[in-house]
Scaffold this active site. Sequence first.
Site, short mmCIF file in Angstrom:
data_model
loop_
_atom_site.label_atom_id
_atom_site.label_comp_id
_atom_site.label_asym_id
_atom_site.label_seq_id
_atom_site.Cartn_x
_atom_site.Cartn_y
_atom_site.Cartn_z
CG ASP A 107 -1.93 8.95 2.72
OD1 ASP A 107 -0.52 9.01 2.98
OD2 ASP A 107 -2.23 9.69 1.71
CG HIS A 122 -0.69 -0.27 -3.88
ND1 HIS A 122 0.67 0.07 -3.39
CD2 HIS A 122 -0.60 -0.93 -4.94
CE1 HIS A 122 1.58 -0.26 -4.47
NE2 HIS A 122 0.82 -0.81 -5.35
CB CYS A 150 -20.43 -8.33 4.58
SG CYS A 150 -21.44 -7.86 3.06
C1 BV8 Z 1 0.86 -7.72 -8.00
C2 BV8 Z 1 -1.43 -1.55 0.13
C3 BV8 Z 1 0.05 -9.26 -9.46
C4 BV8 Z 1 -1.78 -2.12 1.63
C5 BV8 Z 1 0.61 -2.21 -0.54
C6 BV8 Z 1 7.05 -8.41 -9.99
C7 BV8 Z 1 5.93 -8.29 -10.56
C8 BV8 Z 1 4.62 -8.39 -9.92
C9 BV8 Z 1 4.67 -8.59 -8.63
C10 BV8 Z 1 5.88 -8.74 -7.87
C11 BV8 Z 1 7.03 -8.45 -8.52
N1 BV8 Z 1 7.80 -8.94 -7.56
C12 BV8 Z 1 7.34 -9.14 -6.48
C13 BV8 Z 1 5.72 -9.16 -6.73
C14 BV8 Z 1 5.22 -9.35 -5.67
C15 BV8 Z 1 4.86 -7.99 -4.62
C16 BV8 Z 1 5.88 -7.34 -4.32
O1 BV8 Z 1 5.99 -6.18 -5.02
N2 BV8 Z 1 6.61 -7.66 -3.35
C17 BV8 Z 1 7.70 -6.73 -2.76
C18 BV8 Z 1 7.93 -6.80 -1.21
C19 BV8 Z 1 8.91 -7.21 -3.40
N3 BV8 Z 1 3.89 -7.31 -5.61
C20 BV8 Z 1 2.56 -7.49 -5.28
O2 BV8 Z 1 2.11 -8.42 -4.68
C21 BV8 Z 1 1.30 -6.66 -6.18
N4 BV8 Z 1 0.52 -7.18 -6.79
O3 BV8 Z 1 1.81 -7.49 -8.64
O4 BV8 Z 1 -0.46 -8.50 -8.53
C22 BV8 Z 1 0.07 -10.76 -8.70
C23 BV8 Z 1 -1.33 -11.52 -8.45
C24 BV8 Z 1 -1.13 -12.55 -7.85
C25 BV8 Z 1 0.16 -13.22 -7.64
C26 BV8 Z 1 1.15 -12.57 -7.78
C27 BV8 Z 1 1.21 -11.29 -8.53
C28 BV8 Z 1 0.72 -5.72 -4.96
C29 BV8 Z 1 1.45 -4.66 -4.26
C30 BV8 Z 1 0.82 -3.89 -3.46
C31 BV8 Z 1 0.81 -4.11 -1.99
N5 BV8 Z 1 0.17 -3.18 -1.16
N6 BV8 Z 1 -0.18 -1.24 -0.11
C32 BV8 Z 1 -1.37 -1.20 2.75
O5 BV8 Z 1 -0.98 -0.07 2.63
O6 BV8 Z 1 -1.49 -1.65 3.97
S1 BV8 Z 1 2.32 -1.78 -0.81
C33 BV8 Z 1 2.59 -0.78 0.14
O7 BV8 Z 1 4.17 -0.77 0.47
C34 BV8 Z 1 2.72 0.82 -0.33
O8 BV8 Z 1 1.49 0.89 -1.06
C35 BV8 Z 1 3.92 0.83 -1.17
O9 BV8 Z 1 3.66 0.40 -2.38
C36 BV8 Z 1 4.67 0.14 -0.31
C37 BV8 Z 1 5.84 0.66 0.45
O10 BV8 Z 1 6.57 1.50 -0.41
P1 BV8 Z 1 6.98 2.98 -0.57
O11 BV8 Z 1 5.84 3.86 -0.79
O12 BV8 Z 1 7.80 3.12 -1.30
O13 BV8 Z 1 7.33 3.19 1.29
P2 BV8 Z 1 8.83 2.93 1.76
O14 BV8 Z 1 8.53 2.76 3.05
O15 BV8 Z 1 9.13 1.51 1.29
O16 BV8 Z 1 9.66 4.02 1.29
C38 BV8 Z 1 9.45 5.21 1.78
C39 BV8 Z 1 10.58 6.09 0.79
O17 BV8 Z 1 10.32 7.40 1.23
C40 BV8 Z 1 11.93 5.91 1.16
O18 BV8 Z 1 12.59 5.72 0.12
C41 BV8 Z 1 12.34 7.02 2.01
O19 BV8 Z 1 13.86 7.39 1.96
C42 BV8 Z 1 11.55 8.11 1.41
N7 BV8 Z 1 11.13 9.36 2.23
C43 BV8 Z 1 11.25 9.37 3.66
N8 BV8 Z 1 10.88 10.62 3.97
C44 BV8 Z 1 10.78 11.47 2.98
C45 BV8 Z 1 10.90 10.58 1.79
N9 BV8 Z 1 10.95 10.94 0.57
C46 BV8 Z 1 10.56 12.26 0.22
N10 BV8 Z 1 10.43 13.10 1.23
C47 BV8 Z 1 10.37 12.57 2.54
N11 BV8 Z 1 10.27 13.48 3.61
#
Ligand code: BV8
Length: 249
Positions: A107, A122, A150
Amino acid sequence: MNLFDIDPGLIEALRAADSVAVLTGAGISAESKIPTFREAMTGLWAKYDPTELATPQAFARDPKLVWDWYQWRRDLVADAEPNPGHRALAQMEKLFDEFLLITQNVDSLHQRAGSTKLVELHGNIARTKCSQDGRVVASWPETDQTPPPCPHCGALLRPDVVWFGESLPGHALTGAMKAASNCDVFFSVGTSAVVEPAASLIYYAMNNRAVTVEVNPNPTAQANMVTYALAGPSGEVLPQLLAALEAAR
Ligand code: BV8
């Protein structure tokens, strides 16, 4: 959360630190009225799962739906302002010899708050790229086609973000791993610590015997292994931490 809640041991560790690394997630932008990733699916998007929508498969299946979702999020981001949490981190980068802000967010709010020592794991929703050759496209001719083609090759344009199943930008991930491996203090701010490989960066810090800190109103699965778990909103905790640190210097 009052000033006294911040453990003097953490202030002492920060005073002694040469190197600090900070991982941020959607939570740091929550107080800027940008819904977190899991909350992002409100209203029109309530029926979609973001981990389904933020994928190459979803884009191949329904490019207009995915493009429109990102247009909706771009509008949310355009209306948002950095909050005191973003600004505190922009100040913090000046206090340490080595500092790296590693964000999962797309963002631009860290940059708009003044952070310069930053990697975007990301990508960034403000950038658009060609879905064929990955070239970033700054502008394209007016068209009623959605997504637009494109201007160079005619393939569909897409947001320049990393989707699930896509690799992270090598330079960003390498920089993040290096910073996490060498830091004296590692912060995990506003992230549910679920998405990989970002969620594993803390282990690099722990292997280097760094002091680890979680800032999150809702403790995550990593809360029981960090040195300090600060249970509060980052927009309040980080400015208080910065004030305590500056008072102790
Ligand atoms: C990859 C961009 C290699 C797009 C995003 C192990 C190793 C490698 C890969 C994996 C693995 N296990 C699983 C995977 C696959 C996958 C993955 O992680 N899946 C998850 C669902 C388990 N990972 C991938 O695919 C990654 N690629 O590893 O490449 C590869 C290549 C080919 C084949 C296989 C592997 C790519 C991951 C990136 C995805 N893109 N974003 C877009 O934004 O549209 S991810 C997106 O979701 C965000 O960028 C962020 O990373 C994620 C959300 O997480 P958070 O930011 O933590 O947000 P969330 O809402 O979950 O939590 C918010 C927190 O804030 C809460 O805890 C809340 O309590 C807190 N909060 C609330 N208010 C406040 C607060 N904190 C402080 N103050 C407040 N006021």
